[in-house]
Design a protein around this motif. Structure first.
Motif, PDB file in Angstrom:
ATOM      1  N   GLY A 170     -54.550 -37.015 -53.670  1.00 49.92           N
ATOM      2  CA  GLY A 170     -55.442 -37.678 -52.926  1.00 49.92           C
ATOM      3  C   GLY A 170     -57.553 -36.958 -52.380  1.00 49.92           C
ATOM      4  N   LEU A 171     -57.191 -35.593 -52.668  1.00 53.30           N
ATOM      5  CA  LEU A 171     -59.370 -35.196 -52.540  1.00 53.30           C
ATOM      6  C   LEU A 171     -59.772 -35.881 -54.302  1.00 53.30           C
ATOM      7  CD1 LEU A 171     -61.136 -34.704 -50.984  1.00 53.30           C
ATOM      8  CD2 LEU A 171     -59.622 -32.285 -51.749  1.00 53.30           C
ATOM      9  N   LEU A 172     -58.767 -36.325 -54.572  1.00 54.23           N
ATOM     10  CA  LEU A 172     -59.499 -36.029 -56.606  1.00 54.23           C
ATOM     11  C   LEU A 172     -59.527 -37.549 -56.404  1.00 54.23           C
ATOM     12  CD1 LEU A 172     -56.860 -33.606 -58.737  1.00 54.23           C
ATOM     13  CD2 LEU A 172     -59.721 -33.710 -57.761  1.00 54.23           C
ATOM     14  N   ALA A 173     -58.550 -38.276 -55.962  1.00 54.10           N
ATOM     15  CA  ALA A 173     -58.667 -39.741 -56.480  1.00 54.10           C
ATOM     16  C   ALA A 173     -60.206 -40.854 -55.070  1.00 54.10           C
ATOM     17  CB  ALA A 173     -57.176 -40.938 -55.888  1.00 54.10           C
ATOM     18  N   ALA A 174     -60.373 -40.057 -54.337  1.00 53.45           N
ATOM     19  CA  ALA A 174     -61.466 -39.795 -52.589  1.00 53.45           C
ATOM     20  C   ALA A 174     -62.613 -39.871 -53.977  1.00 53.45           C
ATOM     21  CB  ALA A 174     -61.021 -39.904 -51.787  1.00 53.45           C
ATOM     22  N   ALA A 175     -62.812 -38.635 -54.914  1.00 55.72           N
ATOM     23  CA  ALA A 175     -64.115 -38.035 -54.899  1.00 55.72           C
ATOM     24  C   ALA A 175     -63.893 -39.297 -55.737  1.00 55.72           C
ATOM     25  CB  ALA A 175     -63.697 -36.437 -55.798  1.00 55.72           C
ATOM     26  N   GLY A 176     -63.349 -39.074 -57.057  1.00 55.65           N
ATOM     27  CA  GLY A 176     -63.643 -40.473 -57.691  1.00 55.65           C
ATOM     28  C   GLY A 176     -63.908 -41.858 -57.606  1.00 55.65           C
ATOM     29  N   ILE A 188     -68.711 -45.503 -56.512  1.00 53.89           N
ATOM     30  CA  ILE A 188     -69.701 -45.979 -55.526  1.00 53.89           C
ATOM     31  C   ILE A 188     -70.481 -45.383 -56.017  1.00 53.89           C
ATOM     32  CG2 ILE A 188     -69.864 -46.442 -53.422  1.00 53.89           C
ATOM     33  CD1 ILE A 188     -67.085 -46.403 -53.003  1.00 53.89           C
ATOM     34  N   GLY A 189     -71.439 -44.815 -55.992  1.00 52.07           N
ATOM     35  CA  GLY A 189     -72.200 -44.072 -56.329  1.00 52.07           C
ATOM     36  C   GLY A 189     -73.302 -44.302 -57.504  1.00 52.07           C
ATOM     37  N   ALA A 190     -72.195 -44.290 -58.193  1.00 49.93           N
ATOM     38  CA  ALA A 190     -72.829 -44.842 -59.871  1.00 49.93           C
ATOM     39  C   ALA A 190     -73.208 -46.880 -59.286  1.00 49.93           C
ATOM     40  CB  ALA A 190     -71.949 -44.825 -60.487  1.00 49.93           C
ATOM     41  N   ARG A 191     -72.352 -47.578 -59.041  1.00 53.56           N
ATOM     42  CA  ARG A 191     -73.387 -48.595 -58.605  1.00 53.56           C
ATOM     43  C   ARG A 191     -74.546 -48.209 -57.560  1.00 53.56           C
ATOM     44  NH1 ARG A 191     -72.613 -51.914 -62.178  1.00 53.56           N
ATOM     45  NH2 ARG A 191     -72.643 -53.188 -60.545  1.00 53.56           N
ATOM     46  N   LEU A 192     -74.362 -48.153 -56.966  1.00 54.35           N
ATOM     47  CA  LEU A 192     -75.582 -47.549 -55.831  1.00 54.35           C
ATOM     48  C   LEU A 192     -76.524 -47.846 -56.279  1.00 54.35           C
ATOM     49  CD1 LEU A 192     -73.949 -46.154 -52.851  1.00 54.35           C
ATOM     50  CD2 LEU A 192     -74.363 -48.678 -53.076  1.00 54.35           C
ATOM     51  N   LEU A 222     -81.383 -35.144 -63.383  1.00 56.36           N
ATOM     52  CA  LEU A 222     -81.426 -34.033 -62.943  1.00 56.36           C
ATOM     53  C   LEU A 222     -80.725 -34.200 -60.817  1.00 56.36           C
ATOM     54  CD1 LEU A 222     -85.440 -33.243 -63.738  1.00 56.36           C
ATOM     55  CD2 LEU A 222     -82.956 -31.945 -64.248  1.00 56.36           C
ATOM     56  N   THR A 223     -81.014 -35.422 -60.571  1.00 55.33           N
ATOM     57  CA  THR A 223     -79.993 -35.808 -59.382  1.00 55.33           C
ATOM     58  C   THR A 223     -78.368 -35.418 -59.045  1.00 55.33           C
ATOM     59  OG1 THR A 223     -81.576 -36.725 -58.499  1.00 55.33           O
ATOM     60  CG2 THR A 223     -79.925 -37.234 -57.498  1.00 55.33           C
ATOM     61  N   PHE A 224     -77.846 -36.273 -60.266  1.00 55.66           N
ATOM     62  CA  PHE A 224     -76.258 -35.537 -60.762  1.00 55.66           C
ATOM     63  C   PHE A 224     -75.981 -34.447 -60.583  1.00 55.66           C
ATOM     64  CE2 PHE A 224     -76.627 -39.641 -63.335  1.00 55.66           C
ATOM     65  CZ  PHE A 224     -76.506 -40.508 -62.792  1.00 55.66           C
ATOM     66  N   MET A 225     -76.904 -33.711 -61.264  1.00 56.73           N
ATOM     67  CA  MET A 225     -76.751 -32.331 -62.130  1.00 56.73           C
ATOM     68  C   MET A 225     -76.873 -31.367 -61.220  1.00 56.73           C
ATOM     69  SD  MET A 225     -75.393 -32.391 -64.612  1.00 56.73           S
ATOM     70  CE  MET A 225     -75.255 -30.877 -65.623  1.00 56.73           C
ATOM     71  N   GLY A 226     -77.353 -31.512 -60.385  1.00 57.82           N
ATOM     72  CA  GLY A 226     -78.241 -30.564 -58.803  1.00 57.82           C
ATOM     73  C   GLY A 226     -77.029 -30.751 -57.910  1.00 57.82           C
TER      74      GLY A 226
END
Length: 141
Positions: free
Chosen positions: A84-90, A95-99, A124-128
């Motif tokens: 469930g946590l993995l699904a929520a993270a995905g 959502i973050g990718a679209r935003l 750099l933001t993704f990786m950080g």
């Protein structure tokens, strides 16, 4: 401690070359950037030929593991986290990718190859954020 017994440079190089080739071909032949979040979202919002190439691209991603399985065994994976946590993270990543108007493939692979400053900042933001998240989850929680 890093377990270097699972490092496979040959398959990593092959996979990287295949990703690069797919991105280059999509850009050269279709004039499109291989950003997976945008391509996937477009399969639900477009129609006709635009939807067809997007659907073919996504199906290629999904079916590629079965193709590889016919050529060589897949590595054994063990999921030890909460599903469930993995699904929520995905879902949150999607959502973050679209935003953020792009994902790691669009910005990190294609954008950096085009020397895009916006993609450099995004990557750099993704990786950080990934580094901080792993540190918090593994060392503080």
């Amino acid at each position: 401690m890093v377990d270097w017994t699972h490092f496979t440079p040959e398959s990593a190089l092959t996979g990287g070359l295949m990703i690069g080739l797919a991105c280059a071909l999509l850009w050269l032949l279709n004039g499109r950037i291989a950003g997976i979040s945008g391509i996937t979202a477009g399969t639900f919002t477009n129609s006709g030929p635009e939807r067809q190439w997007r659907l073919a691209f996504v199906l290629g991603l999904v079916l590629s593991s079965w193709l590889w399985l016919m050529l060589a065994p897949l590595p054994v994976t063990e999921v030890t986290g909460n599903y469930g946590l993995l699904a929520a993270a995905g879902l949150l990543v999607g959502i973050g990718a679209r935003l953020g108007s792009g994902c790691t493939s669009g910005h990190g692979v294609c954008g950096l190859a085009r020397l895009s400053v916006r993609s450099l900042v995004a990557t750099l933001t993704f990786m950080g954020v990934a580094v901080v998240t792993v540190f918090i989850v593994r060392h503080l929680l």
